[in-house]
Design a protein around this motif. Sequence first.
Motif, PDB file in Angstrom:
ATOM      1  N   UNK A   1     -13.045  -7.322 -39.580  1.00  0.00           N
ATOM      2  CA  UNK A   1     -11.715  -7.563 -40.163  1.00  0.00           C
ATOM      3  C   UNK A   1     -11.010  -8.667 -39.391  1.00  0.00           C
ATOM      4  N   UNK A   2     -11.134  -8.633 -38.073  1.00  0.00           N
ATOM      5  CA  UNK A   2     -10.536  -9.687 -37.255  1.00  0.00           C
ATOM      6  C   UNK A   2     -11.108 -11.056 -37.638  1.00  0.00           C
ATOM      7  N   UNK A   3     -12.402 -11.136 -37.836  1.00  0.00           N
ATOM      8  CA  UNK A   3     -13.028 -12.429 -38.157  1.00  0.00           C
ATOM      9  C   UNK A   3     -12.444 -13.010 -39.458  1.00  0.00           C
TER      10      UNK A   3
ATOM     11  N   UNK B   1      -2.834  -3.825 -37.402  1.00  0.00           N
ATOM     12  CA  UNK B   1      -2.038  -3.168 -38.441  1.00  0.00           C
ATOM     13  C   UNK B   1      -2.952  -2.411 -39.408  1.00  0.00           C
ATOM     14  N   UNK B   2      -4.118  -2.982 -39.705  1.00  0.00           N
ATOM     15  CA  UNK B   2      -5.074  -2.286 -40.564  1.00  0.00           C
ATOM     16  C   UNK B   2      -5.566  -1.002 -39.896  1.00  0.00           C
ATOM     17  N   UNK B   3      -5.741  -1.065 -38.598  1.00  0.00           N
ATOM     18  CA  UNK B   3      -6.175   0.116 -37.857  1.00  0.00           C
ATOM     19  C   UNK B   3      -5.112   1.226 -37.948  1.00  0.00           C
ATOM     20  N   UNK B   4      -3.837   0.828 -37.991  1.00  0.00           N
ATOM     21  CA  UNK B   4      -2.737   1.792 -37.998  1.00  0.00           C
ATOM     22  C   UNK B   4      -2.483   2.411 -39.369  1.00  0.00           C
ATOM     23  N   UNK B   5      -3.247   2.027 -40.379  1.00  0.00           N
ATOM     24  CA  UNK B   5      -3.163   2.717 -41.671  1.00  0.00           C
ATOM     25  C   UNK B   5      -4.466   3.430 -41.988  1.00  0.00           C
ATOM     26  N   UNK B   6      -5.337   3.538 -41.009  1.00  0.00           N
ATOM     27  CA  UNK B   6      -6.607   4.233 -41.221  1.00  0.00           C
ATOM     28  C   UNK B   6      -6.387   5.740 -41.093  1.00  0.00           C
ATOM     29  N   UNK B   7      -7.200   6.550 -41.769  1.00  0.00           N
ATOM     30  CA  UNK B   7      -7.078   8.007 -41.645  1.00  0.00           C
ATOM     31  C   UNK B   7      -7.236   8.488 -40.208  1.00  0.00           C
ATOM     32  N   UNK B   8      -8.074   7.780 -39.431  1.00  0.00           N
ATOM     33  CA  UNK B   8      -8.303   8.210 -38.046  1.00  0.00           C
ATOM     34  C   UNK B   8      -7.027   8.115 -37.198  1.00  0.00           C
TER      35      UNK B   8
ATOM     36  N   UNK C   1       3.678  -1.398 -44.311  1.00  0.00           N
ATOM     37  CA  UNK C   1       4.872  -2.158 -43.942  1.00  0.00           C
ATOM     38  C   UNK C   1       5.307  -1.823 -42.515  1.00  0.00           C
ATOM     39  N   UNK C   2       5.284  -0.534 -42.175  1.00  0.00           N
ATOM     40  CA  UNK C   2       5.686  -0.113 -40.835  1.00  0.00           C
ATOM     41  C   UNK C   2       4.728  -0.655 -39.786  1.00  0.00           C
ATOM     42  N   UNK C   3       3.426  -0.633 -40.078  1.00  0.00           N
ATOM     43  CA  UNK C   3       2.433  -1.123 -39.122  1.00  0.00           C
ATOM     44  C   UNK C   3       2.612  -2.618 -38.867  1.00  0.00           C
ATOM     45  N   UNK C   4       2.840  -3.378 -39.907  1.00  0.00           N
ATOM     46  CA  UNK C   4       3.022  -4.830 -39.734  1.00  0.00           C
ATOM     47  C   UNK C   4       4.308  -5.128 -38.969  1.00  0.00           C
TER      48      UNK C   4
ATOM     49  N   UNK D   1      -2.911 -14.364 -31.701  1.00  0.00           N
ATOM     50  CA  UNK D   1      -1.848 -13.367 -31.847  1.00  0.00           C
ATOM     51  C   UNK D   1      -1.656 -12.979 -33.309  1.00  0.00           C
ATOM     52  N   UNK D   2      -1.613 -13.959 -34.185  1.00  0.00           N
ATOM     53  CA  UNK D   2      -1.424 -13.668 -35.610  1.00  0.00           C
ATOM     54  C   UNK D   2      -2.576 -12.849 -36.174  1.00  0.00           C
ATOM     55  N   UNK D   3      -3.794 -13.218 -35.821  1.00  0.00           N
ATOM     56  CA  UNK D   3      -4.975 -12.503 -36.332  1.00  0.00           C
ATOM     57  C   UNK D   3      -5.019 -11.066 -35.810  1.00  0.00           C
ATOM     58  N   UNK D   4      -4.633 -10.886 -34.539  1.00  0.00           N
ATOM     59  CA  UNK D   4      -4.677  -9.544 -33.967  1.00  0.00           C
ATOM     60  C   UNK D   4      -3.589  -8.650 -34.550  1.00  0.00           C
TER      61      UNK D   4
END
Length: 855
Positions: free
Chosen positions: A432-434, A452-459, A191-194, A444-447
């Motif tokens: 994931x982008x595709x 946001x998915x990147x911002x919930x990754x363990x890395x 939620x925070x990432x989005x 913009x919407x796709x990015x």
Amino acid sequence: MMQFYSLRTRIKVVLESVSVCLFFSGAVFAADIPSGKTGFESQIKPFFKNYCIECHGPEKSKGKITLHSLDGDLARGQDLERWELILDVLEHEDMPPEGEENRPSAENRAATIKWINSSLRDYVKKASETPMAVTTRRLTNFEYQNTMRDLLGLELELSKNLLVDPDRPYHFHNTSEFMMIGPDQLVRYKEAARKAMASAIVDNGEPELHQTIAKWKHGQPGKKGLTQAEIGVYQGPGVGRKTVKLKSWPKTGEFRIRVKASGNFPSGFQEVALRLVMGTDLRHDSGSGIYQEVGTIHLTNTSDKPEEFEFRGRIENIPIQPASNRRNTISPPSITITAQNIFDNGELNDHRKSGFDDSWSVKAPRVILESLEFEAPVIDDWPPEHHRRILFESPLRDSKTDEYVYKVIKRFMTRAFRRPVDREEVDHYFQIYKIYNAEFDTLEQAMRETLAMMLISPQFLYHTVIDQAANAKSYELASRLSYFLWGSMPDEELFNLAASGELNDPAIIEVQTRRLLADNRAVSFVENFSTQWLSISKMKTVNINHDLFPRFLYTVHVGERRGQEQLFRPTIRDYMHEETVGFIGELISKNLSIMNIVDSDFAYLNEPLAVHYGVNGVRGLKFRSVPIKPEYHLGGLLTQGSVLVGNSTGSAPHPIYRAVWLREAVLGDEVKPPPAEVPALSDSAGDSAEDATSIKNLLELHRNKESCYDCHVRLDPWGIPFERYSAIGKYQPLVPKDKVRVRGFNHKQDKTFADYQAYLRSIYTEKVNASSRVPHGPAVDGMMNLKKYLLMERKDEIAENVVRRLMTYAIGRELTYRDRFEIKKLLKLAKDDGYKMQNIIVLVCQSPIFTGAKS
């Protein structure tokens, strides 16, 4: 170090209290003890059998500590924590216990210490060839908030919606033991990432501009002797203010508020503070309402020289007043800007004859607010920089969109993961982008969804740990530096130094450490570190006895909240917190000795605190270093309000709380909590009891109980020297006689606070007994003697505690026996340098424990 310290505490507590002491006698120990198993079997084991096994053996194990199973073979790496604890007990001369007639000679003690020390060092040297197991830990909420800010280039309040980080007094919560992620936490991260990406990446085209303007005429008369533009310090039951209601605003974006303001200063005043907050309606009578502080300006210009000031913030962070339906009238959602006069000279409670008496407003400094203009979003440069930071300008966007997106993902991922990324990782998020690109209409919407998915990754959510070649470890070191001193990700300079490999140079580490400390982002490190180390947050939760201390809190004077603390403005306890954090900040920024935490020749004050402590000549709300005189009875941390109030009952000082604080925060001990069946001590000051008994007197009775004696004999002496400081942190050398109950302020009996003070002087006639004999030390009478003793006899323990605290916070794990000798080495360097705090931080950052280099 959690388990390590608890073990250390148990053995110290038990060994100090048992009647059988650990000693060696005779000439057999005059020479060095043979190393290894030979020395253990011939001399150490017989000693344990003769003097320790009775209480710490197979039949009895006081404190759950047994020594009969030790085999003396430290080279196998077993039982090393117990050996280190024994070593610490001997080095600190905590053993044999006080009162024992037979004590080892200095030579015998030194020989024993040397044997354990040598054996332990040999093992650590061998073990250091094998790297320690890496433990993963997520970013704390503090680190997450700061990282998102520096990654995206905008300040969003994201951590408020996350689960609260675990908290344990006198411990840091950035260790792997605390920093784990559960399913609910991951949902909140998503939620925070989005939310963050919805703000960071804007849509095409300039947005609609929202504006609100309000003006007031200074020359026109207003209410109760003020002009229309003036804001007095009082307003009805609450804080002097003006409000501007917004009816429209954007969903996202930066806002700008411009004000035209000055001050009206009666004789003797030269400054008044104007604070802006935004949020819902603030109801002082009911205490309802939530807000976000926008900023504060300290006005010194007069009405003939009005000035314009600008505030900025993010509209996403502002609470919104929900729509309401009252008497069939629908009110739409709204946001209120509240301009406050937060002047405070320590007399806010003194000038109100009734709940709505605001006559003092014309005698105190007033804010003159002639205009206020709100504008959002700020479109001076569109799209904003934080958008261009991610979707950078490139001809590839239109001609080769996939290639452009791939570059965007790789660049953002490198910064988000705080290290170089490989092609496989980038390919993953490109796929994931595709998927999202097929679902949404715009790039913009796709990015937004992809990143946001990147911002919930363990890395991203976990601290950077690189299991690669040594040259790649520089990125891990860059992150460790920045998260230590900024609580955030590395900046471009650190990334570049990591890329070049220069960051491994100790000289470069020193330069970068001092650069990071000089940056404004280090302010939040000082607050986060100090608050957890000193456990001062509890100060704000203490229930202050308003009857006994009617001037301490600025209270509501009418209505259902009468007598309760005024909300929606800074409080004296806020200032006490800032005092302590700012004091530690001064030690770091000015590179002062860490021994200033015990005593110092300066205090860090503003006017309300100076008035509270009885310090003359401080004006205004801005904090500054203030030279202090002996008659102020201040200096160091031990006499600061955050410590004294936080470790009181709210009615009286609490010597046990204060003793625990001193041993934990200053001396580095870990004090076990009392058994569950032991009732809490409470004072009777201000109660309806016929006879009042102080906590100090209760402790004397408590110590007579056999089950309580062992603990209290080690705790009470440390807390009693604090007794001349009241529950609100003021020096108070006199108290009532025994059995005299103190009544609170009463409007019928005491027409003014001066009358109440006269009453207190009439019954506060007995000198406070603040004398005790500290364990393994002399008798000390009061705070001054306690400070002198600590600085004369306990410097090494104080310094080691500060160094260990800094190192533990810096590396995000508890220290172990493997770190012992590097810590000792660092302490020697710090001692030779005069224990200068900024220099100690540099040494911590250069240490192999921190860098991961071999010792």
